[in-house]
Scaffold this active site. Structure first.
Site, PDB file in Angstrom:
ATOM      1  N   HIS A 107       0.893  -1.164   0.000  1.00 26.62           N
ATOM      2  CA  HIS A 107       0.000   0.000   0.000  1.00 26.62           C
ATOM      3  C   HIS A 107       0.932   1.215   0.000  1.00 26.62           C
ATOM      4  O   HIS A 107       2.008   1.165   0.612  1.00 26.62           O
ATOM      5  CB  HIS A 107      -0.833   0.105   1.270  1.00 26.62           C
ATOM      6  CG  HIS A 107      -1.707  -1.067   1.567  1.00 26.62           C
ATOM      7  ND1 HIS A 107      -1.269  -2.155   2.257  1.00 26.62           N
ATOM      8  CD2 HIS A 107      -3.010  -1.303   1.291  1.00 26.62           C
ATOM      9  CE1 HIS A 107      -2.271  -3.024   2.401  1.00 26.62           C
ATOM     10  NE2 HIS A 107      -3.335  -2.529   1.809  1.00 26.62           N
ATOM     11  N   ASP A 110       2.482   2.002   3.287  1.00 26.62           N
ATOM     12  CA  ASP A 110       3.365   1.002   3.903  1.00 26.62           C
ATOM     13  C   ASP A 110       4.806   1.427   3.644  1.00 26.62           C
ATOM     14  O   ASP A 110       5.697   1.200   4.462  1.00 26.62           O
ATOM     15  CB  ASP A 110       3.231  -0.385   3.250  1.00 26.62           C
ATOM     16  CG  ASP A 110       1.834  -0.970   3.358  1.00 26.62           C
ATOM     17  OD1 ASP A 110       1.102  -0.596   4.276  1.00 26.62           O
ATOM     18  OD2 ASP A 110       1.502  -1.814   2.495  1.00 26.62           O
ATOM     19  N   GLU A 238     -10.282  -7.180  -4.737  1.00 25.90           N
ATOM     20  CA  GLU A 238     -10.098  -8.218  -3.717  1.00 25.90           C
ATOM     21  C   GLU A 238     -11.369  -8.344  -2.879  1.00 25.90           C
ATOM     22  O   GLU A 238     -11.664  -7.489  -2.052  1.00 25.90           O
ATOM     23  CB  GLU A 238      -8.902  -7.854  -2.833  1.00 25.90           C
ATOM     24  CG  GLU A 238      -8.579  -8.913  -1.809  1.00 25.90           C
ATOM     25  CD  GLU A 238      -7.331  -8.570  -1.010  1.00 25.90           C
ATOM     26  OE1 GLU A 238      -6.362  -8.006  -1.573  1.00 25.90           O
ATOM     27  OE2 GLU A 238      -7.328  -8.866   0.195  1.00 25.90           O
ATOM     28  N   GLU A 274      -8.506 -13.972  -1.628  1.00 16.33           N
ATOM     29  CA  GLU A 274      -7.753 -14.252  -0.401  1.00 16.33           C
ATOM     30  C   GLU A 274      -8.431 -15.377   0.376  1.00 16.33           C
ATOM     31  O   GLU A 274      -9.648 -15.369   0.576  1.00 16.33           O
ATOM     32  CB  GLU A 274      -7.679 -12.978   0.444  1.00 16.33           C
ATOM     33  CG  GLU A 274      -6.955 -13.178   1.767  1.00 16.33           C
ATOM     34  CD  GLU A 274      -6.565 -11.879   2.430  1.00 16.33           C
ATOM     35  OE1 GLU A 274      -6.213 -10.919   1.710  1.00 16.33           O
ATOM     36  OE2 GLU A 274      -6.620 -11.811   3.661  1.00 16.33           O
ATOM     37  N   HIS A 277     -10.562 -14.505   3.364  1.00 12.92           N
ATOM     38  CA  HIS A 277     -11.766 -13.777   2.966  1.00 12.92           C
ATOM     39  C   HIS A 277     -12.811 -14.756   2.429  1.00 12.92           C
ATOM     40  O   HIS A 277     -14.009 -14.594   2.663  1.00 12.92           O
ATOM     41  CB  HIS A 277     -11.449 -12.728   1.902  1.00 12.92           C
ATOM     42  CG  HIS A 277     -10.501 -11.673   2.375  1.00 12.92           C
ATOM     43  ND1 HIS A 277     -10.107 -10.629   1.578  1.00 12.92           N
ATOM     44  CD2 HIS A 277      -9.871 -11.500   3.560  1.00 12.92           C
ATOM     45  CE1 HIS A 277      -9.275  -9.850   2.257  1.00 12.92           C
ATOM     46  NE2 HIS A 277      -9.110 -10.372   3.456  1.00 12.92           N
ATOM     47  N   ASP A 302      -4.174 -13.872  -2.555  1.00 12.40           N
ATOM     48  CA  ASP A 302      -3.550 -13.544  -1.267  1.00 12.40           C
ATOM     49  C   ASP A 302      -3.591 -14.806  -0.421  1.00 12.40           C
ATOM     50  O   ASP A 302      -4.669 -15.309  -0.078  1.00 12.40           O
ATOM     51  CB  ASP A 302      -4.302 -12.405  -0.563  1.00 12.40           C
ATOM     52  CG  ASP A 302      -3.821 -11.028  -1.023  1.00 12.40           C
ATOM     53  OD1 ASP A 302      -3.006 -10.960  -1.962  1.00 12.40           O
ATOM     54  OD2 ASP A 302      -4.261 -10.030  -0.433  1.00 12.40           O
ATOM     55  N   ASP A 313     -10.620 -12.434  10.493  1.00 11.23           N
ATOM     56  CA  ASP A 313      -9.523 -12.517   9.531  1.00 11.23           C
ATOM     57  C   ASP A 313      -8.206 -12.676  10.299  1.00 11.23           C
ATOM     58  O   ASP A 313      -7.561 -11.686  10.621  1.00 11.23           O
ATOM     59  CB  ASP A 313      -9.551 -11.199   8.718  1.00 11.23           C
ATOM     60  CG  ASP A 313      -8.850 -11.283   7.385  1.00 11.23           C
ATOM     61  OD1 ASP A 313      -8.502 -12.400   6.955  1.00 11.23           O
ATOM     62  OD2 ASP A 313      -8.654 -10.239   6.762  1.00 11.23           O
ATOM     63  N   ASP A 345      -0.376 -12.600   2.214  1.00 10.93           N
ATOM     64  CA  ASP A 345      -1.066 -11.602   3.038  1.00 10.93           C
ATOM     65  C   ASP A 345      -1.321 -12.263   4.388  1.00 10.93           C
ATOM     66  O   ASP A 345      -2.450 -12.590   4.762  1.00 10.93           O
ATOM     67  CB  ASP A 345      -2.376 -11.183   2.350  1.00 10.93           C
ATOM     68  CG  ASP A 345      -2.947  -9.915   2.955  1.00 10.93           C
ATOM     69  OD1 ASP A 345      -2.437  -9.496   4.002  1.00 10.93           O
ATOM     70  OD2 ASP A 345      -3.902  -9.358   2.383  1.00 10.93           O
TER      71      ASP A 345
END
Ligand code: XLS
Ligand code: NI
Ligand code: NI
Length: 442
Positions: A107, A110, A238, A274, A277, A302, A313, A345
């Site tokens: 990101h 980050d 995502e 992901e 998710h 991910d 999560d 991730d």
């Protein structure tokens, strides 16, 4: 790839991680991930295109709702935010090159902390991007995808693209434009949109129709801008069903594909799925992968796992071989990921505080994926798995079955056939046999 250090070595005593095979007792070696081993026509490295997630691995210090961070990263100590960002990037590229990951993902904030003023943040991001250009060139590590953090800052508490306040939407645009520019400057192969707070807490105060229209408009603008700047890669959405909002608009693969189709975005957008998710949406990851692949939209992944006893999560590193094998069966059957890779991730646990633990976690994840892919390949090449699956549908290869499939039969004709079926015998689904085959090859 050779190890790239900055002014100092952060992961001292940890050498380049190499493949030693499953007989090795060296915790800092791969047991299954032999990067150059060719399986189903491609090396493991090419199949997976492993990526390291900047946010968890170099930014996540272990804070949770019950207490602060537990991990004191040596790259986090300088008082100067630019210096801190450079140190973190030195540590990151040391890690990428020691573990042998060909890609990373980030990101915007980050890479460097956001400043109080927009123009200062922009300036910081531009500077650290140039530093990343040098690091990538020196190491050969590439950017799998970039994204913008449009969910942490309080200004986005009501959403970014779906915010009811147009001013916030403009601010999100200013931020995302810079994140797209940084991604393009770094040769990013994809650009990701995870709708962090694009959703609602209660429908009582929410105009869902407008918010979805705004989100689609926003995505069109981002796509048009990036394409105008020469970006050729995928845009990836995502899906996640909840957290942080009660109801996220990008709920799951099927919901997102419907949205992309409705708003005419399916030519440019694919999915970044992901695992945790998927499970939050009460699906398996293999279900989500198959749904995406059916729409030609299985872009990237991910990698992580949830916890069977918890409903949030947890972003743990992948380790369940049975589940991964089922995922890898879909992966191989649909021809892999389109343009993306496998991004970890995932985060080490709050009480895993040694720097070495970051290596152990990624080694474990890469090994688990490699082992599962090898097993899935064996199942596809040596077992009756595919034959058994095809057999369940073989009646459709009759002349009439084909006519039904190709649309050459109307309901009257179909019903006419059905009139003479009083003695039909349903066939067993043989789930236990399928499961036994998985177990046999593990
Ligand atoms: C959060 C998401 C996030 C995205 C990138 O649950 O997984 O980390 O991958 O914004
Ligand atoms: Ni997540
Ligand atoms: Ni993610």
């Amino acid at each position: 790839m050779s190890i790239i250090l900055g002014d100092k070595e952060y992961f001292k005593g940890i050498p380049e991680i190499v493949y030693e095979g499953k007989e090795s007792d060296n915790p800092l070696a791969f047991k299954y991930y032999d990067a150059n081993k060719v399986v189903a026509g491609k090396s493991l490295k090419e199949h997976f295109r492993f990526a390291i997630a900047y946010w968890h691995t170099f930014c996540g210090t272990g804070g949770d709702p019950f207490g602060p961070g537990t991990k004191l990263f040596p790259w986090d100590v300088s008082n100067d935010p630019m210096q801190r960002a450079k140190n973190k990037m030195d540590a990151a590229f040391e890690f990428f090159t020691k573990i042998g990951a060909p890609y990373y993902c980030f990101h915007d904030f980050d890479l460097v902390e956001e400043a109080d003023k927009f123009s200062d943040s922009e300036d910081r991001l531009a500077k650290i991007t140039e530093y990343a250009v040098e690091k990538q060139a020196a190491s050969g590590v590439k950017l799998l995808w970039g994204t913008a953090n449009l969910f942490s800052h309080p200004r986005y508490m009501n959403g970014a693209a779906t915010n009811p306040d147009f001013t916030v939407v403009t601010r999100a645009a200013a931020q995302i434009k810079n994140a797209i520019d940084a991604t393009i400057r770094l040769g990013g192969e994809n650009y990701v949109f995870w709708g962090g707070r694009e959703g609602y807490m209660t429908l009582l105060n929410t105009d869902m129709k407008s918010e979805l229209d705004h989100m689609a408009r926003f995505l069109h603008l981002c796509k048009d801008y990036a394409r105008g700047q020469g970006f050729k890669g995928n845009f990836l959405i995502e899906p996640k069903p909840m957290e942080p909002t009660k109801h996220q608009y990008d709920f799951d693969a099927a919901t997102v594909i419907g949205f992309l189709r409705q708003y005419d975005l399916l030519d440019d957008f694919k999915l970044n799925l992901e695992v945790n998710h998927a499970t939050l949406a009460q699906h398996t990851m293999q279900h989500e992968m198959q749904v995406a692949a059916n729409a030609g939209a299985l872009g990237s992944m991910d990698a992580n796992r949830g916890d069977y006893q918890n409903g949030w999560d947890t972003d743990q590193f992948p380790m369940n071989i049975g589940e991964l094998t089922e995922m890898m069966l879909v992966f191989l059957e649909v021809g892999g990921l389109q343009g993306g890779g496998v991004n970890f991730d995932a985060k080490t646990r709050r009480n895993s505080t040694d720097l070495e633990d970051i290596f152990l976690a990624h080694i474990g994840g890469m090994d688990a994926f490699a082992r599962a892919l090898l097993v899935a390949d064996q199942i596809l090449t040596n077992s009756d798995y595919q034959k058994l699956k095809q057999k369940r549908y073989q009646s459709f290869s009759s002349e009439q079955g084909k006519a039904f499939e190709s649309g050459e039969m109307d309901l009257k004709a179909l019903a006419e056939l059905g009139r003479n079926t009083d003695d039909l015998t349903p066939s067993s689904g043989k789930q236990e046999l399928f499961e036994n085959i998985i177990n046999q090859y593990i």
